[in-house]
Design a protein around this motif. Structure first.
Motif, short mmCIF file in Angstrom:
data_model
loop_
_atom_site.label_atom_id
_atom_site.label_comp_id
_atom_site.label_asym_id
_atom_site.label_seq_id
_atom_site.Cartn_x
_atom_site.Cartn_y
_atom_site.Cartn_z
N ALA A 35 0.85 -1.20 0.00
CA ALA A 35 0.00 0.00 0.00
C ALA A 35 0.88 1.24 0.00
O ALA A 35 1.88 1.30 0.70
CB ALA A 35 -0.90 0.00 1.23
N LEU A 36 0.48 2.21 -0.80
CA LEU A 36 1.17 3.50 -0.80
C LEU A 36 0.49 4.42 0.20
O LEU A 36 -0.68 4.22 0.54
CB LEU A 36 1.10 4.12 -2.20
CG LEU A 36 2.27 3.80 -3.12
CD1 LEU A 36 2.30 2.32 -3.45
CD2 LEU A 36 2.22 4.63 -4.39
N PRO A 37 1.21 5.44 0.67
CA PRO A 37 0.57 6.36 1.62
C PRO A 37 -0.62 7.05 0.96
O PRO A 37 -0.62 7.24 -0.27
CB PRO A 37 1.66 7.38 1.93
CG PRO A 37 2.91 6.82 1.41
CD PRO A 37 2.58 5.81 0.39
N PRO A 38 -1.62 7.42 1.73
CA PRO A 38 -2.75 8.17 1.17
C PRO A 38 -2.24 9.46 0.51
O PRO A 38 -1.21 10.00 0.91
CB PRO A 38 -3.62 8.49 2.39
CG PRO A 38 -3.21 7.51 3.43
CD PRO A 38 -1.79 7.16 3.16
N SER A 72 -9.67 2.39 -0.28
CA SER A 72 -8.51 1.60 0.15
C SER A 72 -7.20 2.27 -0.21
O SER A 72 -6.16 1.89 0.31
CB SER A 72 -8.52 0.21 -0.50
OG SER A 72 -9.75 -0.38 -0.34
N GLY A 73 -7.24 3.22 -1.12
CA GLY A 73 -6.01 3.90 -1.51
C GLY A 73 -5.31 3.18 -2.65
O GLY A 73 -5.88 2.31 -3.32
N SER B 122 8.37 9.69 3.82
CA SER B 122 8.33 8.23 3.99
C SER B 122 7.20 7.64 3.15
O SER B 122 6.15 8.27 2.96
CB SER B 122 8.12 7.91 5.47
OG SER B 122 7.90 6.53 5.63
N MET B 123 7.42 6.43 2.67
CA MET B 123 6.36 5.74 1.93
C MET B 123 5.59 4.76 2.82
O MET B 123 4.87 3.90 2.32
CB MET B 123 6.96 4.98 0.74
CG MET B 123 7.51 5.91 -0.33
SD MET B 123 6.28 7.02 -1.00
CE MET B 123 5.40 5.94 -2.11
N ARG B 124 5.75 4.87 4.13
CA ARG B 124 4.98 4.03 5.05
C ARG B 124 3.69 4.76 5.39
O ARG B 124 3.70 5.95 5.69
CB ARG B 124 5.78 3.77 6.32
CG ARG B 124 6.93 2.82 6.13
CD ARG B 124 8.08 3.12 7.09
NE ARG B 124 7.67 2.99 8.48
CZ ARG B 124 8.16 2.08 9.31
NH1 ARG B 124 9.03 1.20 8.89
NH2 ARG B 124 7.79 2.04 10.57
N THR B 125 2.59 4.02 5.40
CA THR B 125 1.30 4.66 5.69
C THR B 125 1.13 4.82 7.19
O THR B 125 1.64 4.05 7.98
CB THR B 125 0.13 3.83 5.17
OG1 THR B 125 0.21 2.52 5.75
CG2 THR B 125 0.16 3.69 3.67
N ARG B 126 0.40 5.87 7.56
CA ARG B 126 0.07 6.10 8.96
C ARG B 126 -1.45 6.29 9.04
O ARG B 126 -1.99 7.21 8.46
CB ARG B 126 0.75 7.37 9.50
CG ARG B 126 2.26 7.35 9.40
CD ARG B 126 2.88 8.54 10.13
NE ARG B 126 2.45 9.82 9.62
CZ ARG B 126 3.01 10.46 8.59
NH1 ARG B 126 4.00 9.89 7.93
NH2 ARG B 126 2.58 11.64 8.21
N ARG B 127 -2.11 5.37 9.70
CA ARG B 127 -3.56 5.44 9.80
C ARG B 127 -3.98 5.33 11.26
O ARG B 127 -3.32 4.65 12.04
CB ARG B 127 -4.23 4.32 9.01
CG ARG B 127 -4.05 4.45 7.51
CD ARG B 127 -5.02 3.55 6.76
NE ARG B 127 -5.18 4.05 5.40
CZ ARG B 127 -4.63 3.49 4.32
NH1 ARG B 127 -3.92 2.42 4.44
NH2 ARG B 127 -4.81 4.00 3.12
N ARG B 129 -6.31 3.60 12.48
CA ARG B 129 -6.59 2.21 12.90
C ARG B 129 -5.31 1.45 13.25
O ARG B 129 -5.36 0.46 13.97
CB ARG B 129 -7.39 1.48 11.83
CG ARG B 129 -6.74 1.36 10.49
CD ARG B 129 -7.58 0.46 9.57
NE ARG B 129 -6.97 0.31 8.27
CZ ARG B 129 -7.36 0.95 7.18
NH1 ARG B 129 -8.38 1.78 7.22
NH2 ARG B 129 -6.77 0.75 6.02
#
Lengths: 129, 369
Positions: A35-38, A72-73, B122-127, B129
């Motif tokens: 998954a890529l960041p939003p 979902s992005g 960064s290419m890490r997602t932060r959500r 949840r």
């Protein structure tokens, strides 16, 4: 795993973002299904407009590298673009020739250019390949 | 006399805190602008000394006038009127400090350097949840709703006048007539505070993390560690404050219904425990944040990296961020620690409406009741 942009670069920001993401995919740092960041998160982190990142994601989707699902992005769809079928190996080689020509015209010695190319290949394919 | 001493000490504490604020972030946030280390070491140092001198003189002068007027008019704590000159003086102190600060910020602004032209992300997602645990949330919901259940169940057994304040030993020392506002004020404020702290948690998760191009991963790891600290801190604060406010709310029943009187000491011990835990937790989090910031400064020259776009949004000496072009709702503070809102973001109105709801609740449950 990160991407970078430079506001002094002549390329538009969305193209820089696309190039960076393609690079990560080619190197295997972004694998299929990752998954890529939003859009909002990446735009905020880079300090750019939302539409810039949205455009980059859409263009990469058109190339077949990303899949964008509403809610979902964006996720990585494939490690190869649709380009390979549509664009000949000659055309891609001409792109490489253009970049090498610019480096030579900038006064870079052959050894330096070779070293740079080797480093980029190593980054893309790993040391053993 | 004791209160006058406290008044003076509070003025000094205020002066101390405001003296430190302009340099809390080093050259990256000197009076809210990013300046070069050379400027900070030379011209900036002179400006800072002048600011501190002007600030201290202004605050002490205003406090002296306030104290003098209070003394001359014989206002005391006993006759209940000391809070008025104290409150007025502290308000004037804050206004005067804002003026002095703004003057110094204006002097520093021409020396601002532009934000970085090369930045990374960064290419890490932060959500949200990813930082949410259902069991923990269920516990907090139960903790917040418990006082409603208890007070509703025992409402008819409460006396015509219910306690609204307690002394240090937990004995009631103020009462009001029993109305739904008086009885349910604390649980409702607790519910509002849970929402506020959830917003704070979301602000930390959604906060911009701009990375330097060099040593990006190292910097990112430290930044995420710092944010993780604040996120866990917000969750911890939700639990502790929920516990304290629930104990205080239910103490209305514990202090009024004989069958529940055995729970009153439990409630007061809980309040004391939470107070100590909150102070200790805050001190520890502050120390850890400063330590992590120092490490990030070693890598990137500052504890935060800003793009040219962000630099354009800071106003009033770094106290306010207004940037409609910025998609981030929360950005790291330029002055002090933590996050602040982007007042140019279209969603900021929902946030302000929620804050206004808190003020409205306070009005309904205290003044109107």
């Amino acid at each position: 795993m990160h991407i970078s942009v430079d506001t002094n670069d002549r390329r538009p920001i969305y193209e820089q973002v696309m190039d960076e993401i393609r690079n990560l995919i080619a190197r295997g740092e972004l694998r299929e299904g990752a998954a890529l960041p939003p859009v909002r998160q990446l735009a905020a982190d880079l300090g750019v407009n939302l539409n810039t990142i949205a455009t980059a994601y859409r263009e990469l989707q058109a190339e077949g590298l990303l899949t964008i699902r509403h809610g979902s992005g964006a996720v990585v769809a494939a490690r190869t673009t649709r380009e390979t079928g549509e664009v000949s190996a000659d055309e891609l080689r001409r792109t490489l020739r253009g970049a090498l020509t610019r480096m030579a015209l900038a006064g870079m010695p052959r050894a330096v250019i070779l070293s740079a190319v080797t480093e980029e290949l190593r980054a893309l394919f790993g040391r053993g390949r | 006399m004791q209160l006058y001493v406290m008044w003076f000490v509070e003025t000094l504490l205020l002066a101390g805190m405001l003296s430190w604020l302009p340099v809390m972030r080093g050259a990256a946030g000197f009076f809210g602008v990013n300046v070069s280390p050379d400027y900070l070491a030379q011209t900036g140092r002179v400006l800072l000394r002048a600011y501190r001198r002007r600030l201290l003189i202004t605050l002490l002068a205003l406090t002296a006038v306030g104290m003098g007027l209070a003394w001359a008019t014989s206002t005391t704590w006993q006759n209940g009127r000391l809070m008025t000159p104290f409150g007025v003086t502290m308000t004037l102190n804050l206004l005067a400090a804002a003026i002095v600060y703004r003057q110094a910020a204006r002097a520093a602004r021409p020396h601002a350097i532009a934000g970085a032209t090369r930045v990374a992300a960064s290419m890490r997602t932060r959500r949200l949840r990813d930082f949410t645990f259902p069991g923990y949330e269920a516990l907090l919901v139960a903790l917040t709703l418990a006082p409603f259940a208890v007070l509703w169940f025992y409402y008819d057994l409460l006396p015509p006048r219910v306690p609204t304040h307690y002394d240090f030993a937990g004995r009631p020392d103020a009462w009001r007539g029993k109305t739904w506002q008086t009885v349910f004020a604390t649980p409702l404020i607790s519910l509002w505070m849970q929402g506020l702290l959830l917003i704070a948690k979301y602000s930390f998760i959604g906060m911009r993390i701009t990375l330097p191009v060099d040593r990006s991963e190292e910097y990112r790891a430290l930044k995420e560690q710092a944010l993780g600290l604040w996120i866990r801190g917000a969750d911890g604060a939700r639990a502790l404050l929920g516990l304290m406010l629930s104990a205080l709310a239910m103490n209305v029943a514990f202090s009024s219904v004989p069958a529940l009187s055995a729970w009153r000491p439990v409630a007061m011990v809980t309040v004391w425990f939470v107070t100590i835990a909150l102070i200790a937790g805050l001190a520890w989090a502050l120390w850890q944040t400063l330590r992590l910031n120092a490490q990030m400064e070693q890598i990137a020259g500052a504890a935060f990296v800003t793009s040219a776009m962000e630099e354009r949004g800071w106003r009033a000496g770094g106290l306010i961020y207004y940037n409609p072009a910025d998609p981030a709702l929360f950005v790291e503070k330029r002055i002090g620690l933590g996050a602040t809102v982007n007042f140019g973001h279209k969603s900021v109105w929902w946030l302000l409406a929620y804050m206004a709801l808190g003020l409205a609740l306070s009005f309904i449950f205290t003044i109107a009741a």
